[in-house]
Design a protein around this motif. Structure first.
Motif, mmCIF file in Angstrom:
data_model
loop_
_atom_site.group_PDB
_atom_site.id
_atom_site.type_symbol
_atom_site.label_atom_id
_atom_site.label_comp_id
_atom_site.label_asym_id
_atom_site.label_seq_id
_atom_site.Cartn_x
_atom_site.Cartn_y
_atom_site.Cartn_z
ATOM 1 N N PHE A 47 0.804 -1.224 0.000
ATOM 2 C CA PHE A 47 0.000 0.000 0.000
ATOM 3 C C PHE A 47 0.838 1.277 0.000
ATOM 4 O O PHE A 47 0.419 2.292 -0.545
ATOM 5 C CB PHE A 47 -0.971 -0.010 1.187
ATOM 6 N N ASP A 150 -6.392 3.063 1.213
ATOM 7 C CA ASP A 150 -6.818 2.336 0.024
ATOM 8 C C ASP A 150 -8.024 1.481 0.393
ATOM 9 O O ASP A 150 -8.026 0.805 1.425
ATOM 10 C CB ASP A 150 -5.654 1.450 -0.447
ATOM 11 N N VAL A 151 -9.068 1.499 -0.436
ATOM 12 C CA VAL A 151 -10.272 0.725 -0.133
ATOM 13 C C VAL A 151 -9.975 -0.769 -0.035
ATOM 14 O O VAL A 151 -10.705 -1.503 0.639
ATOM 15 C CB VAL A 151 -11.411 0.971 -1.147
ATOM 16 N N ARG A 152 -8.913 -1.237 -0.677
ATOM 17 C CA ARG A 152 -8.554 -2.659 -0.608
ATOM 18 C C ARG A 152 -7.899 -3.029 0.716
ATOM 19 O O ARG A 152 -7.781 -4.214 1.034
ATOM 20 C CB ARG A 152 -7.594 -3.018 -1.754
ATOM 21 N N ASN A 153 -7.485 -2.021 1.485
ATOM 22 C CA ASN A 153 -6.808 -2.275 2.755
ATOM 23 C C ASN A 153 -7.858 -2.403 3.864
ATOM 24 O O ASN A 153 -8.032 -1.522 4.702
ATOM 25 C CB ASN A 153 -5.810 -1.160 3.059
ATOM 26 N N ALA A 154 -8.571 -3.527 3.852
ATOM 27 C CA ALA A 154 -9.671 -3.753 4.794
ATOM 28 C C ALA A 154 -9.243 -3.631 6.252
ATOM 29 O O ALA A 154 -9.980 -3.037 7.058
ATOM 30 C CB ALA A 154 -10.323 -5.098 4.525
ATOM 31 N N GLU A 170 -16.014 7.296 -1.148
ATOM 32 C CA GLU A 170 -14.883 6.667 -1.820
ATOM 33 C C GLU A 170 -14.389 7.663 -2.856
ATOM 34 O O GLU A 170 -15.194 8.288 -3.563
ATOM 35 C CB GLU A 170 -15.283 5.340 -2.461
ATOM 36 N N ASP A 172 -11.609 8.646 -6.031
ATOM 37 C CA ASP A 172 -10.662 8.206 -7.053
ATOM 38 C C ASP A 172 -9.488 9.178 -7.039
ATOM 39 O O ASP A 172 -9.575 10.281 -7.585
ATOM 40 C CB ASP A 172 -11.324 8.163 -8.435
ATOM 41 N N LYS A 176 -4.766 5.685 -6.237
ATOM 42 C CA LYS A 176 -5.581 4.623 -5.633
ATOM 43 C C LYS A 176 -7.044 5.028 -5.551
ATOM 44 O O LYS A 176 -7.385 6.204 -5.694
ATOM 45 C CB LYS A 176 -5.079 4.319 -4.217
ATOM 46 N N ARG A 177 -7.881 4.034 -5.300
ATOM 47 C CA ARG A 177 -9.261 4.294 -4.895
ATOM 48 C C ARG A 177 -9.244 4.283 -3.372
ATOM 49 O O ARG A 177 -8.819 3.300 -2.748
ATOM 50 C CB ARG A 177 -10.215 3.232 -5.430
#
Length: 192
Positions: A47, A150-154, A170, A172, A176-177
């Motif tokens: 990340f 980052d939205v993927r970093n839960a 969210e 853009d 990253k998103r």
């Protein structure tokens, strides 16, 4: 902004459920090797995208350590041991402000838990609560603290939520998103 001498003076330690915690300004001579090791940890590198030798880490720190920077880098020391890296920044002066309805004196936070043994144990949440309280106590003109993991970093998004932040939107961003996380000064402090 953090106090005028934020580059040279640590904030007083605070008690957290994880132990005594203190933010100490980054000193490249003292901290560069540790930060570089953390940036090369695969979980962090995924990340932060700063894997490489010490020159990569030094180049990332240099603009923040320069006079007039709106961002200050810190080492998070837990019970006497460096465990985390923090960037506290004026979000309203940052390029991030072009992507959300920034308010004057919004403070932003970036963080990483560098020591693997402190991940997934609630340490990040405890430290986020402490740092948010420190920011709101030390920067009286700040009405909210924001972050954009980052939205993927839960795990990171979850830690922010447990620390009293809400998901606002969210975004853009160029790299990253992001999940725009917001903690208002008026939000009751979450219990440990």
């Amino acid at each position: 902004m953090p106090p005028a001498d934020a580059h040279t003076r640590p904030w007083a330690p605070v008690d957290t459920p994880a132990g005594a915690f203190q933010l100490v300004p980054v000193d490249p001579e003292r901290d560069l090797a540790t930060l570089t090791r953390w940036m090369n940890d695969p979980v962090v590198a995924a990340f932060w995208e700063l894997a490489g030798d010490e020159s990569v880490t030094a180049a990332h720190l240099a603009p923040q350590l320069a006079d007039g920077s709106h961002s200050t880098p810190w080492i998070g020391v837990l019970s006497g041991t460096p465990v985390s890296y923090w960037e506290l920044y004026r979000a309203d002066l940052d390029p991030l402000a072009r992507h959300y309805p920034a308010r004057p004196h919004d403070m932003g936070v970036h963080l990483l838990i560098g020591e693997e043994r402190h991940r997934g144990r609630g340490t990040g949440t405890a430290l986020l609560r402490a740092v948010t309280a420190l920011v709101l106590d030390h920067v009286p003109r700040c009405t909210r603290v924001v972050a954009e993991p980052d939205v993927r970093n839960a795990p990171s998004v979850s830690a922010f939520r447990r620390a009293g932040f809400r998901l606002s939107a969210e975004l853009d961003l160029p790299e990253k998103r992001a999940a725009l996380m917001v903690r208002d000064r008026t939000t009751p402090r979450p219990r440990p």
